[in-house]
Design a protein around this motif. Structure first.
Motif, PDB file in Angstrom:
ATOM      1  N   CYS A 193       2.532  -3.518  -2.069  1.00 36.34           N
ATOM      2  CA  CYS A 193       1.932  -3.604  -0.732  1.00 36.34           C
ATOM      3  C   CYS A 193       0.699  -2.708  -0.652  1.00 36.34           C
ATOM      4  CB  CYS A 193       2.933  -3.178   0.346  1.00 36.34           C
ATOM      5  SG  CYS A 193       4.345  -4.290   0.539  1.00 36.34           S
ATOM      6  N   ILE A 194      -0.294  -3.219   0.012  1.00 37.45           N
ATOM      7  CA  ILE A 194      -1.532  -2.459   0.218  1.00 37.45           C
ATOM      8  C   ILE A 194      -1.812  -2.426   1.721  1.00 37.45           C
ATOM      9  CG2 ILE A 194      -4.013  -2.340  -0.216  1.00 37.45           C
ATOM     10  CD1 ILE A 194      -3.554  -3.724  -2.851  1.00 37.45           C
ATOM     11  N   ASN A 195      -1.955  -1.244   2.241  1.00 39.67           N
ATOM     12  CA  ASN A 195      -2.383  -1.120   3.636  1.00 39.67           C
ATOM     13  C   ASN A 195      -3.537  -0.140   3.747  1.00 39.67           C
ATOM     14  OD1 ASN A 195      -1.237   1.488   3.698  1.00 39.67           O
ATOM     15  ND2 ASN A 195       0.780   0.628   4.201  1.00 39.67           N
ATOM     16  N   TYR A 196      -4.119  -0.103   4.931  1.00 40.18           N
ATOM     17  CA  TYR A 196      -5.375   0.611   5.111  1.00 40.18           C
ATOM     18  C   TYR A 196      -5.297   1.501   6.337  1.00 40.18           C
ATOM     19  CZ  TYR A 196      -6.722  -3.388   2.256  1.00 40.18           C
ATOM     20  OH  TYR A 196      -6.775  -4.354   1.283  1.00 40.18           O
ATOM     21  N   SER A 197      -6.058   2.550   6.300  1.00 40.00           N
ATOM     22  CA  SER A 197      -6.209   3.416   7.469  1.00 40.00           C
ATOM     23  C   SER A 197      -7.592   4.051   7.428  1.00 40.00           C
ATOM     24  CB  SER A 197      -5.128   4.501   7.502  1.00 40.00           C
ATOM     25  OG  SER A 197      -5.264   5.374   6.386  1.00 40.00           O
ATOM     26  N   ILE A 198      -8.105   4.376   8.601  1.00 42.03           N
ATOM     27  CA  ILE A 198      -9.422   5.008   8.706  1.00 42.03           C
ATOM     28  C   ILE A 198      -9.211   6.498   8.898  1.00 42.03           C
ATOM     29  CG2 ILE A 198     -11.496   5.219  10.123  1.00 42.03           C
ATOM     30  CD1 ILE A 198     -11.335   2.261  10.655  1.00 42.03           C
ATOM     31  N   THR A 199      -9.766   7.272   8.003  1.00 46.03           N
ATOM     32  CA  THR A 199      -9.627   8.716   8.105  1.00 46.03           C
ATOM     33  C   THR A 199     -10.738   9.345   8.926  1.00 46.03           C
ATOM     34  OG1 THR A 199     -10.828   9.046   6.022  1.00 46.03           O
ATOM     35  CG2 THR A 199      -8.430   8.794   5.891  1.00 46.03           C
ATOM     36  N   SER A 200     -11.916   8.740   8.910  1.00 49.94           N
ATOM     37  CA  SER A 200     -13.013   9.274   9.719  1.00 49.94           C
ATOM     38  C   SER A 200     -14.086   8.210   9.885  1.00 49.94           C
ATOM     39  CB  SER A 200     -13.615  10.534   9.086  1.00 49.94           C
ATOM     40  OG  SER A 200     -14.237  10.219   7.856  1.00 49.94           O
ATOM     41  N   GLN A 201     -14.893   8.398  10.919  1.00 51.70           N
ATOM     42  CA  GLN A 201     -15.999   7.491  11.190  1.00 51.70           C
ATOM     43  C   GLN A 201     -17.129   8.305  11.812  1.00 51.70           C
ATOM     44  OE1 GLN A 201     -14.838   4.094  13.601  1.00 51.70           O
ATOM     45  NE2 GLN A 201     -15.503   2.701  12.009  1.00 51.70           N
ATOM     46  N   ILE A 254      -7.131   3.538   1.240  1.00 51.54           N
ATOM     47  CA  ILE A 254      -6.408   2.369   0.732  1.00 51.54           C
ATOM     48  C   ILE A 254      -5.123   2.874   0.079  1.00 51.54           C
ATOM     49  CG2 ILE A 254      -6.546   0.322  -0.732  1.00 51.54           C
ATOM     50  CD1 ILE A 254      -9.594   0.655  -0.646  1.00 51.54           C
ATOM     51  N   HIS A 255      -3.996   2.470   0.622  1.00 58.96           N
ATOM     52  CA  HIS A 255      -2.708   2.940   0.156  1.00 58.96           C
ATOM     53  C   HIS A 255      -1.999   1.804  -0.586  1.00 58.96           C
ATOM     54  CE1 HIS A 255      -3.439   6.240   2.941  1.00 58.96           C
ATOM     55  NE2 HIS A 255      -3.631   5.335   3.896  1.00 58.96           N
ATOM     56  N   LYS A 256      -1.613   2.077  -1.862  1.00 54.52           N
ATOM     57  CA  LYS A 256      -0.887   1.102  -2.683  1.00 54.52           C
ATOM     58  C   LYS A 256       0.554   1.584  -2.863  1.00 54.52           C
ATOM     59  CE  LYS A 256      -1.061  -1.234  -7.176  1.00 54.52           C
ATOM     60  NZ  LYS A 256      -1.793  -1.339  -8.459  1.00 54.52           N
ATOM     61  N   ILE A 257       1.468   0.785  -2.375  1.00 55.35           N
ATOM     62  CA  ILE A 257       2.894   1.147  -2.413  1.00 55.35           C
ATOM     63  C   ILE A 257       3.615   0.130  -3.289  1.00 55.35           C
ATOM     64  CG2 ILE A 257       4.964   1.552  -1.043  1.00 55.35           C
ATOM     65  CD1 ILE A 257       3.064   2.022   1.350  1.00 55.35           C
ATOM     66  N   THR A 269       8.867   3.141  -5.393  1.00 55.31           N
ATOM     67  CA  THR A 269       8.808   3.857  -6.668  1.00 55.31           C
ATOM     68  C   THR A 269       7.490   4.584  -6.870  1.00 55.31           C
ATOM     69  OG1 THR A 269       7.970   1.886  -7.800  1.00 55.31           O
ATOM     70  CG2 THR A 269      10.387   2.203  -7.755  1.00 55.31           C
ATOM     71  N   ASN A 270       6.426   4.112  -6.262  1.00 54.22           N
ATOM     72  CA  ASN A 270       5.125   4.748  -6.509  1.00 54.22           C
ATOM     73  C   ASN A 270       4.202   4.524  -5.310  1.00 54.22           C
ATOM     74  OD1 ASN A 270       3.134   6.141  -7.969  1.00 54.22           O
ATOM     75  ND2 ASN A 270       2.264   4.223  -8.717  1.00 54.22           N
ATOM     76  N   VAL A 271       3.485   5.581  -4.946  1.00 53.35           N
ATOM     77  CA  VAL A 271       2.504   5.492  -3.861  1.00 53.35           C
ATOM     78  C   VAL A 271       1.220   6.137  -4.351  1.00 53.35           C
ATOM     79  CG1 VAL A 271       1.902   6.157  -1.515  1.00 53.35           C
ATOM     80  CG2 VAL A 271       4.272   5.595  -2.070  1.00 53.35           C
ATOM     81  N   THR A 272       0.135   5.405  -4.271  1.00 49.88           N
ATOM     82  CA  THR A 272      -1.187   5.945  -4.617  1.00 49.88           C
ATOM     83  C   THR A 272      -2.152   5.673  -3.472  1.00 49.88           C
ATOM     84  OG1 THR A 272      -1.839   3.895  -5.726  1.00 49.88           O
ATOM     85  CG2 THR A 272      -0.844   5.632  -7.100  1.00 49.88           C
ATOM     86  N   SER A 273      -3.065   6.579  -3.303  1.00 46.36           N
ATOM     87  CA  SER A 273      -4.067   6.431  -2.235  1.00 46.36           C
ATOM     88  C   SER A 273      -5.451   6.710  -2.786  1.00 46.36           C
ATOM     89  CB  SER A 273      -3.766   7.382  -1.071  1.00 46.36           C
ATOM     90  OG  SER A 273      -2.532   7.077  -0.455  1.00 46.36           O
ATOM     91  N   ASN A 274      -6.368   5.897  -2.372  1.00 47.43           N
ATOM     92  CA  ASN A 274      -7.783   6.099  -2.696  1.00 47.43           C
ATOM     93  C   ASN A 274      -8.600   5.965  -1.415  1.00 47.43           C
ATOM     94  OD1 ASN A 274      -7.763   6.282  -5.706  1.00 47.43           O
ATOM     95  ND2 ASN A 274      -6.831   4.245  -5.505  1.00 47.43           N
ATOM     96  N   THR A 275      -9.717   6.580  -1.412  1.00 46.37           N
ATOM     97  CA  THR A 275     -10.613   6.446  -0.254  1.00 46.37           C
ATOM     98  C   THR A 275     -11.955   5.903  -0.713  1.00 46.37           C
ATOM     99  OG1 THR A 275     -11.409   8.712  -0.469  1.00 46.37           O
ATOM    100  CG2 THR A 275      -9.527   8.342   0.995  1.00 46.37           C
ATOM    101  N   THR A 276     -12.597   5.201   0.193  1.00 49.75           N
ATOM    102  CA  THR A 276     -13.932   4.688  -0.081  1.00 49.75           C
ATOM    103  C   THR A 276     -14.777   4.800   1.177  1.00 49.75           C
ATOM    104  OG1 THR A 276     -15.181   2.801  -0.926  1.00 49.75           O
ATOM    105  CG2 THR A 276     -13.371   2.309   0.566  1.00 49.75           C
ATOM    106  N   LEU A 277     -16.059   4.961   0.988  1.00 52.29           N
ATOM    107  CA  LEU A 277     -16.993   5.037   2.101  1.00 52.29           C
ATOM    108  C   LEU A 277     -17.657   3.680   2.298  1.00 52.29           C
ATOM    109  CD1 LEU A 277     -18.743   8.499   1.535  1.00 52.29           C
ATOM    110  CD2 LEU A 277     -17.008   7.927   3.233  1.00 52.29           C
ATOM    111  N   LEU A 278     -17.578   3.181   3.495  1.00 48.97           N
ATOM    112  CA  LEU A 278     -18.224   1.920   3.864  1.00 48.97           C
ATOM    113  C   LEU A 278     -19.314   2.226   4.884  1.00 48.97           C
ATOM    114  CD1 LEU A 278     -15.020  -0.235   4.404  1.00 48.97           C
ATOM    115  CD2 LEU A 278     -16.380  -0.050   2.327  1.00 48.97           C
TER     116      LEU A 278
END
Length: 609
Positions: A193-201, A254-257, A269-278
């Motif tokens: 599963c991949i979900n998204y969240s905004i950390t800042s704008q 971007i959270h990958k579960i 079993t595994n959770v990874t998170s990455n961030t990107t600037l748009l």
């Protein structure tokens, strides 16, 4: 007199009265086909004193309107149309009696701002990005300048901005944010599963005029994105382009579960998170002119007689094109109690009939191929593939009034700033030049008229006892004013009969007898309407009537420190006696010509047919 004659006389008088009323309405630019209502307010900057009391919907200022029992302060603050004398009005608007700048800024800040909604206007150019939707930056006006449709007719529907060197631009930046829905895929008992969240704008805005750029500080508050953008020391000359730009930068997590199926269900079993600037950039452009950087050379010539001031000649030299000339608004006299008012008509109205608010409704998922490495979302998404739908509703527009510079009064006037001012100063003569070939268009609901503007190039003020102190442009910035002093000499204008058809005109200095050369003499009763004196101060004209009238309008000779006062004279010729014999001979020749035509030409023409 018979009763029938009395009736016809009454009808004639009634017709004349109706005609005069129609002409008075036309002279003030008031249309009788549009009735004013509670939200139609007109402030006239050019009343016509010959018609007596003004109609109830034309008032000298907004305070008078607010004192009217038929118009509430709330209705007056929502005034649809009104005019004022310069581009910096002195009236106050709104329930809190704010200045126009405060009123407009408050209305912009009252627009709804949150992450899921965007408010836009009919001419907003909206674009979509990966997570930013319905983004736009719309120029709404200027706090210190004005707009106009004058200068280049039929070339652009966008208004030309006339700006000072230091000012503020009203530009609304708005957008909504659409976060993609969570996506899940199952492969061989493994769910990803991949979900998204905004950390800042954050928002970065900038303003460019010509080659100069101004950038306010970065902000994370969306309501700050509608604050005016301030600029200083704009150096652009001539017509140039103004660009307002806004960049919305979003930090997207971007959270990958990863989960596996067990007997009790899915076990993470595994959770990874990455961030990107748009980043997503929106912009808007408009043609502008920095009017203080345009040309206008102002000189007042003080004409004295035995040390006493008699008149002022104000020369205003510069280009006669609207975009290249610096436009003046008023000049103050030394006492501070009078002004020479160059009244511009400035027409103000609500720019929009309505606005639109769009609200994001997530309804789709983002398809990802989990067999490939995760790709960061650093690309834009085509607007035809939205990640969410937008529900729209129409709302009232903000009370942001646009200011339109439409015309200029044909003759500057003396405005007295205090009731006790007893000066008899008057504007006697004005020389003008056309600034634009066409009048500025007005809204169809406005019962005012506009005319092509003309720029005063020479203004003569008589019966004046004090010089001008300062000259100001339409933005309130001071224009350099040079001062010269000359002595007045009377001019002698002599007309003599050279023969039965010609008049000899001689223009000389009445004190010294020196010829006044190369000067225009305006004529009435002659074949030509104007003639120029030669090196001996002499001109010869051909008469067209039994009397010839000549007028010299006065001129300053700066090199000699003299001013030759206006002068006029006339000469009469004996009327040509009526010669009945000559008249009968001319009439008989006409009859002979007609008879010859009938006897010779018509039969020949008939036989040829």
């Amino acid at each position: 007199m018979s009763p029938l004659s009395n009736t016809r006389l009454q009808q004639l008088i009634l017709g004349i009265i109706v005609l005069l009323l129609l002409l008075s309405s036309f002279a003030t630019g008031v249309s009788t086909t549009h009735l004013a209502n509670a939200t139609d307010v007109f402030v006239s900057d050019d009343p016509d004193p010959t018609i007596g009391a003004l109609p109830p919907f034309i008032q000298p200022d907004l305070r008078t309107i607010l004192q009217s029992p038929n118009i509430s302060a709330a209705n007056a603050s929502r005034a649809r149309d009104f005019t004022y004398s310069t581009s910096q009005p002195s009236y106050e608007v709104g329930p809190r009696n704010q200045t126009l700048a405060e009123y407009r800024r408050t209305n912009l800040q009252n627009l709804p701002h949150n992450r899921s909604t965007s408010a836009w206007f009919p001419d907003s150019n909206r674009t979509n990005g990966t997570v930013v939707k319905n983004a736009h930056m719309t120029i709404l006006g200027t706090q210190n300048g004005t707009q106009t449709r004058l200068g280049r007719p039929n070339t652009s529907s966008q208004n030309l901005f006339l700006l000072p060197r230091n000012g503020s631009i009203l530009a609304a930046l708005d957008y909504s944010t659409a976060i993609p829905n969570q996506t899940c895929t199952v492969t061989n008992g493994t769910k990803t599963c991949i979900n998204y969240s905004i950390t800042s704008q954050s928002i970065n805005r900038s303003l460019r005029i010509g080659s100069q750029t101004w950038a306010p500080e970065e902000t994370t508050d969306e309501t700050e994105a509608s604050r005016p953008i301030t600029y200083t020391n704009a150096r652009a000359t001539g017509r140039t382009t103004m660009v307002v730009k806004g960049t919305i930068t979003t930090r997207l997590a971007i959270h990958k579960i990863v989960s596996i199926r067990t007997s009790s269900g899915w076990e993470q079993t595994n959770v990874t998170s990455n961030t990107t600037l748009l980043s997503h950039t929106v912009r808007n452009t408009a043609p502008v002119v920095i009017t203080p950087n345009q040309q206008l050379n102002a000189t007042q010539t003080l004409v004295t007689d035995n040390g006493d001031l008699k008149r002022i000649i104000l020369r205003l030299d510069g280009p006669t094109t609207f975009t290249n000339r610096r436009h003046w608004s008023y000049a103050t006299f030394k006492s501070g109690q009078m002004r020479l008012q160059n009244v511009w008509g400035v027409y103000s109205q609500h720019r929009y009939q309505n606005a639109t608010i769009g609200t994001q409704r997530p309804n789709t998922t983002l398809s990802l191929n989990t067999s490939q490495p995760l790709v960061l979302l650093n690309r834009s998404v085509n607007r035809s593939s939205p990640l969410s739908t937008t529900s729209q509703r129409t709302v009232p527009p903000p009370g942001v009034l646009e200011k339109q510079l439409i015309a200029i009064r044909s003759k500057p006037a003396i405005a007295r700033m205090a009731l006790q001012t007893a000066s008899t100063a008057t504007v006697s003569r004005v020389r003008t030049a056309p600034l634009a070939p066409e009048a500025a268009p007005l809204s169809p609901t406005v019962n005012l008229s506009s005319v092509p503007p003309r720029a005063p190039t020479r203004v003569v003020i008589t019966n004046v006892d004090q010089p001008l102190n300062a000259l100001y442009d339409i933005h309130g910035d001071e224009i350099p004013l040079k001062t010269r002093t000359v002595s007045e000499h009377p001019a002698s204008l002599t007309l003599t009969k050279q023969d039965k058809r010609h008049v000899r005109i001689e223009l000389t200095d009445a004190q010294t007898g020196s010829p006044i050369t190369n000067q225009s003499i305006y004529l009435h009763g002659a074949v030509q309407g104007r003639v120029t004196t030669n090196s001996d101060g002499i001109a010869v004209v051909t008469r067209d009537e039994s009397a010839v009238e000549a007028t010299f309008r006065g001129v300053a000779n700066d090199s000699r420190g003299l001013y030759y006062a206006p002068s006029s004279n006339q000469i009469r010729f004996a009327p040509t006696p009526f010669n009945i014999y000559s008249a009968l001979m001319a009439l008989s020749k006409g009859f002979v010509a007609v008879i010859a035509f009938v006897l010779f030409y018509l039969p020949f023409h008939y036989l040829r047919r």
